[in-house]
Design a protein around this motif. Structure first.
Motif, PDB file in Angstrom:
ATOM      1  N   ALA A   5     -64.380 -26.641  16.217  1.00 26.52           N
ATOM      2  CA  ALA A   5     -63.121 -26.091  16.731  1.00 26.52           C
ATOM      3  C   ALA A   5     -63.036 -26.267  18.243  1.00 26.52           C
ATOM      4  O   ALA A   5     -61.977 -26.629  18.768  1.00 26.52           O
ATOM      5  CB  ALA A   5     -62.995 -24.622  16.348  1.00 26.52           C
ATOM      6  N   ALA A   6     -64.135 -26.038  18.949  1.00 25.68           N
ATOM      7  CA  ALA A   6     -64.140 -26.197  20.403  1.00 25.68           C
ATOM      8  C   ALA A   6     -63.856 -27.643  20.793  1.00 25.68           C
ATOM      9  O   ALA A   6     -63.093 -27.907  21.735  1.00 25.68           O
ATOM     10  CB  ALA A   6     -65.474 -25.733  20.986  1.00 25.68           C
ATOM     11  N   ARG A   9     -60.169 -28.385  20.210  1.00 25.20           N
ATOM     12  CA  ARG A   9     -59.365 -27.807  21.295  1.00 25.20           C
ATOM     13  C   ARG A   9     -59.459 -28.669  22.546  1.00 25.20           C
ATOM     14  O   ARG A   9     -58.465 -28.922  23.221  1.00 25.20           O
ATOM     15  CB  ARG A   9     -59.845 -26.384  21.600  1.00 25.20           C
ATOM     16  CG  ARG A   9     -59.431 -25.372  20.583  1.00 25.20           C
ATOM     17  CD  ARG A   9     -59.870 -23.965  21.000  1.00 25.20           C
ATOM     18  NE  ARG A   9     -59.659 -23.033  19.926  1.00 25.20           N
ATOM     19  CZ  ARG A   9     -60.610 -22.570  19.127  1.00 25.20           C
ATOM     20  NH1 ARG A   9     -61.863 -22.921  19.305  1.00 25.20           N
ATOM     21  NH2 ARG A   9     -60.310 -21.726  18.163  1.00 25.20           N
ATOM     22  N   ARG A  10     -60.684 -29.121  22.872  1.00 27.05           N
ATOM     23  CA  ARG A  10     -60.886 -29.954  24.056  1.00 27.05           C
ATOM     24  C   ARG A  10     -60.043 -31.219  23.976  1.00 27.05           C
ATOM     25  O   ARG A  10     -59.519 -31.699  24.981  1.00 27.05           O
ATOM     26  CB  ARG A  10     -62.368 -30.308  24.191  1.00 27.05           C
ATOM     27  CG  ARG A  10     -62.711 -31.038  25.493  1.00 27.05           C
ATOM     28  CD  ARG A  10     -64.140 -31.541  25.513  1.00 27.05           C
ATOM     29  NE  ARG A  10     -64.354 -32.661  24.611  1.00 27.05           N
ATOM     30  CZ  ARG A  10     -63.952 -33.919  24.821  1.00 27.05           C
ATOM     31  NH1 ARG A  10     -63.296 -34.230  25.917  1.00 27.05           N
ATOM     32  NH2 ARG A  10     -64.202 -34.860  23.947  1.00 27.05           N
ATOM     33  N   THR A  13     -56.082 -30.826  20.067  1.00 22.81           N
ATOM     34  CA  THR A  13     -55.632 -30.634  18.690  1.00 22.81           C
ATOM     35  C   THR A  13     -55.118 -29.204  18.513  1.00 22.81           C
ATOM     36  O   THR A  13     -55.699 -28.270  19.053  1.00 22.81           O
ATOM     37  CB  THR A  13     -56.796 -30.914  17.717  1.00 22.81           C
ATOM     38  OG1 THR A  13     -57.271 -32.241  17.948  1.00 22.81           O
ATOM     39  CG2 THR A  13     -56.373 -30.763  16.272  1.00 22.81           C
ATOM     40  N   LYS A  14     -54.044 -29.038  17.773  1.00 25.39           N
ATOM     41  CA  LYS A  14     -53.418 -27.723  17.599  1.00 25.39           C
ATOM     42  C   LYS A  14     -53.862 -27.002  16.339  1.00 25.39           C
ATOM     43  O   LYS A  14     -53.747 -25.784  16.248  1.00 25.39           O
ATOM     44  CB  LYS A  14     -51.897 -27.853  17.582  1.00 25.39           C
ATOM     45  CG  LYS A  14     -51.337 -28.539  18.806  1.00 25.39           C
ATOM     46  CD  LYS A  14     -51.611 -27.753  20.060  1.00 25.39           C
ATOM     47  CE  LYS A  14     -51.007 -28.459  21.256  1.00 25.39           C
ATOM     48  NZ  LYS A  14     -51.552 -28.036  22.506  1.00 25.39           N
ATOM     49  N   LEU A  53     -55.307 -23.439  16.566  1.00 18.94           N
ATOM     50  CA  LEU A  53     -56.203 -23.535  17.724  1.00 18.94           C
ATOM     51  C   LEU A  53     -55.511 -23.181  19.039  1.00 18.94           C
ATOM     52  O   LEU A  53     -56.175 -23.014  20.042  1.00 18.94           O
ATOM     53  CB  LEU A  53     -56.787 -24.943  17.815  1.00 18.94           C
ATOM     54  CG  LEU A  53     -57.631 -25.366  16.618  1.00 18.94           C
ATOM     55  CD1 LEU A  53     -58.059 -26.816  16.778  1.00 18.94           C
ATOM     56  CD2 LEU A  53     -58.834 -24.469  16.438  1.00 18.94           C
ATOM     57  N   ASP A  54     -54.191 -23.046  19.044  1.00 16.54           N
ATOM     58  CA  ASP A  54     -53.470 -22.681  20.271  1.00 16.54           C
ATOM     59  C   ASP A  54     -53.854 -21.295  20.740  1.00 16.54           C
ATOM     60  O   ASP A  54     -53.971 -20.367  19.951  1.00 16.54           O
ATOM     61  CB  ASP A  54     -51.963 -22.704  20.039  1.00 16.54           C
ATOM     62  CG  ASP A  54     -51.419 -24.102  19.840  1.00 16.54           C
ATOM     63  OD1 ASP A  54     -52.134 -25.060  20.152  1.00 16.54           O
ATOM     64  OD2 ASP A  54     -50.276 -24.215  19.372  1.00 16.54           O
ATOM     65  N   HIS A  56     -56.575 -20.026  21.791  1.00 18.09           N
ATOM     66  CA  HIS A  56     -57.937 -19.546  21.564  1.00 18.09           C
ATOM     67  C   HIS A  56     -58.873 -20.247  22.538  1.00 18.09           C
ATOM     68  O   HIS A  56     -58.682 -21.410  22.851  1.00 18.09           O
ATOM     69  CB  HIS A  56     -58.390 -19.816  20.134  1.00 18.09           C
ATOM     70  CG  HIS A  56     -57.588 -19.083  19.117  1.00 18.09           C
ATOM     71  ND1 HIS A  56     -57.813 -17.775  18.793  1.00 18.09           N
ATOM     72  CD2 HIS A  56     -56.531 -19.464  18.374  1.00 18.09           C
ATOM     73  CE1 HIS A  56     -56.949 -17.393  17.878  1.00 18.09           C
ATOM     74  NE2 HIS A  56     -56.162 -18.404  17.618  1.00 18.09           N
TER      75      HIS A  56
END
Length: 57
Positions: A5-6, A9-10, A13-14, A53-54, A56
């Motif tokens: 997930a991290a 996000r980097r 990706t939403k 993922l927005d 967070h």
């Protein structure tokens, strides 16, 4: 899962999507516990769920 997930996000990706076969021995509770929510879609015989993922860390 947190590392994936991290990284997503980097990369900007939403959504983080997963699928699983429903059943008593399946991973549904694991994914729900991580915050994934079924989106009503199915991929063949697998339930589709999404982690937004927005917003967070």
């Amino acid at each position: 899962m947190e590392s994936v997930a991290a990284e997503l996000r980097r990369r900007g990706t939403k959504e983080f999507c997963v699928t699983w076969h429903p059943g008593p021995a399946g991973p549904e509770n694991f994914y729900l516990g991580l915050g994934f929510r079924p989106n009503g879609e199915w991929s063949e015989e697998e339930r589709v769920a999404v982690l937004e993922l927005d917003g967070h860390p």
